[in-house]
Every structure is written in C-alpha cells, then in structure tokens.
Design an enzyme around this catalytic site. Structure first.
Site, mmCIF file in Angstrom:
data_model
loop_
_atom_site.group_PDB
_atom_site.id
_atom_site.type_symbol
_atom_site.label_atom_id
_atom_site.label_comp_id
_atom_site.label_asym_id
_atom_site.label_seq_id
_atom_site.Cartn_x
_atom_site.Cartn_y
_atom_site.Cartn_z
ATOM 1 N N ASP A 145 -11.691 -6.378 -3.381
ATOM 2 C CA ASP A 145 -12.518 -7.591 -3.316
ATOM 3 C C ASP A 145 -13.896 -7.215 -2.787
ATOM 4 O OD1 ASP A 145 -10.627 -7.540 -0.699
ATOM 5 O OD2 ASP A 145 -12.657 -8.175 -0.182
ATOM 6 N N GLU B 272 0.811 -1.214 0.000
ATOM 7 C CA GLU B 272 0.000 0.000 0.000
ATOM 8 C C GLU B 272 0.848 1.269 0.000
ATOM 9 O OE1 GLU B 272 -4.170 -1.518 2.040
ATOM 10 O OE2 GLU B 272 -2.480 -1.158 3.360
#
Ligand code: 4EZ
Length: 231
Positions: free
Chosen positions: A197, A13
């Site tokens: 997701d 990230e």
C-alpha cells in the site's frame, strides 16, 4: 554450521516460507511458535512475531539467543513513501529508524535516544546477495531507509513527515526492532519488504487486497537468498 532465522510479523508473511520447508519441527516458546526446518539442506528457523516493535523485539531476541541463529532475514510487506515504489515492488533497507521515538523536548533529533543511533545499518554482505538475486532474476530492487513505528500509517501528512524527517522510502512496524536486537548482539541482519500500500487514505483497503500477494513476492525472494548464503 550456520542457522538462518527468517522472521515475519504476520502469519501471511511466513506461510509461503513454511510451504517450502522440509523436516519441520514446531516448538512453542515465549508464547510464540517457532518452525525449525531445512531449505535446500540449510538449517532455518522461521517465526512470525505478531505486529509491532515490542513483539518483534521479543521474537528477534529468541531467534538469536534461544534458537542460536547466526543471521536474521526479515520478510514482509510495507507501505511505500517513495513514489518510485508501486504495489508489489521490493525494497531492502540500507538502514532502519524509529519514526515514533521522540525526546525532541530535550533537544535531541527525532528517532534518537542517548547511546542509540537514529539509523541502524543492515549487513552489507546480505544486501549484496540480494542485489545478485535481483540481477539474476531481472527484478527491480530499491534500496533505502525503512522507517518503523507502532502505527499503521494511512495518512498522507504523516507519511510525508516520515519521508522528510528520516529520508525514508518505506515504512512498517517491525524492522527497527530487529535492527536494534541484531546490532546489539552482533548478528548480521537484512530487511526485505514488498509494497502492499502507499500509506495514504487507501492504505487499509490496499493492504487487505495485496497483503497475500506482496508477502509471497517477498518470501520467494528471501528463499532465493537463503540458497545463496555461504554456510
Ligand atoms: C507492519 N505491517 C502492517 C501490519 C498491519 C493490519 C491488521 C506492514 C505495513 C505497514 N505498516 C504495510 N503497510 C503499512 C503501513 N501503511 N503502515 C505501517 O509492519 C496490520
């Protein structure tokens, strides 16, 4: 002179952020690496916390108290609850809650403890900067509640419950920790996530497939925001 903290939870990230920093100085503190550097002449401190609420609380606190940051931006990925959110879509939190906080045995609502609040709002000014960036770049940006808990949710019933109980649009494992720390210390903060997701049966598989690409979408957007923040 302001210093902006940019935080993620996982190395993936923050890697796209680190790739664009200049004059980087690494520093290890409280068992974590902090990267002090510049982006387009602005001072920033970047770090990943490790996954979950406890590590995120520690890192957010250090970024403010040790590194003297006066604004905190979180960049990362999340599971979608709202069916308006597809993989790669951006979502910003207007507020954050803890979906795994439960003293309902005493008549309190989910997510609440005495002297706390169920949903902690993010900084309006930073949200407006995000909307301006999205508008200029022609990007879709959803604003809504993000629910945080120490669980990777890969279960349609749990996802549904979190969505209904907190009116949440996305879920992850760090945002509400950052919210608790920053609101207690009066530091403006902002949480951005790109969807990796849908928090259902396929979540684990999709997460592995889309972590990197979604993390980059979020990081690129955050850097556009840094460019626009008044010092
Ligand atoms: C936590 N982050 C996932 C960390 C997963 C695996 C090694 C975001 C996230 C998430 N959190 C993406 N999808 C999620 C989901 N379905 N449930 C919880 O912030 C680490």
């Amino acid at each position: 002179m302001s210093k902006i903290a940019i935080m993620g939870a996982m190395p993936e990230e923050i890697e796209p952020l680190l790739a664009k920093l200049e004059n980087v100085q690494e520093c290890i503190y409280a068992a974590n690496t902090y990267y002090q550097g510049e982006y387009k002449g602005k001072e920033v401190v970047v770090a990943y916390s490790k996954i979950g609420k406890v590590f995120a609380t520690l890192t957010a606190t250090m970024l403010i108290e040790k590194f003297c940051c006066d604004a905190l931006l979180f960049s990362g990925v999340a599971g979608a609850i709202s069916d308006e959110l597809q993989i790669g879509d951006l979502v910003i939190a207007d507020g954050l809650c803890q979906h795994d906080l439960d003293i309902t045995a005493f008549g309190h609502p989910y997510g609440y403890v005495p002297e706390g609040e169920v949903c902690i709002p993010t900084d309006v000014n930073l949200r407006n900067i995000a909307k301006a960036v999205a508008h200029e770049k022609g990007l879709k940006l959803k604003e809504g509640v993000i629910a945080t808990g120490d669980q990777f949710v890969a279960n349609p019933e749990r996802k549904e419950w979190i969505g209904q109980t907190f009116k949440a649009d996305a879920l992850e494992m760090e945002g509400a920790s950052v919210a608790v720390v920053c609101s207690a210390l009066n530091v403006p903060f902002f949480i951005l996530r790109a969807i990796s997701d849908s928090a259902d049966m396929d979540a684990g598989f999709d997460f592995d497939a889309f972590l990197e690409s979604s993390a980059k979408i979020s990081a690129d957007f955050i850097l556009e925001m840094v460019d626009r923040i008044e010092r």
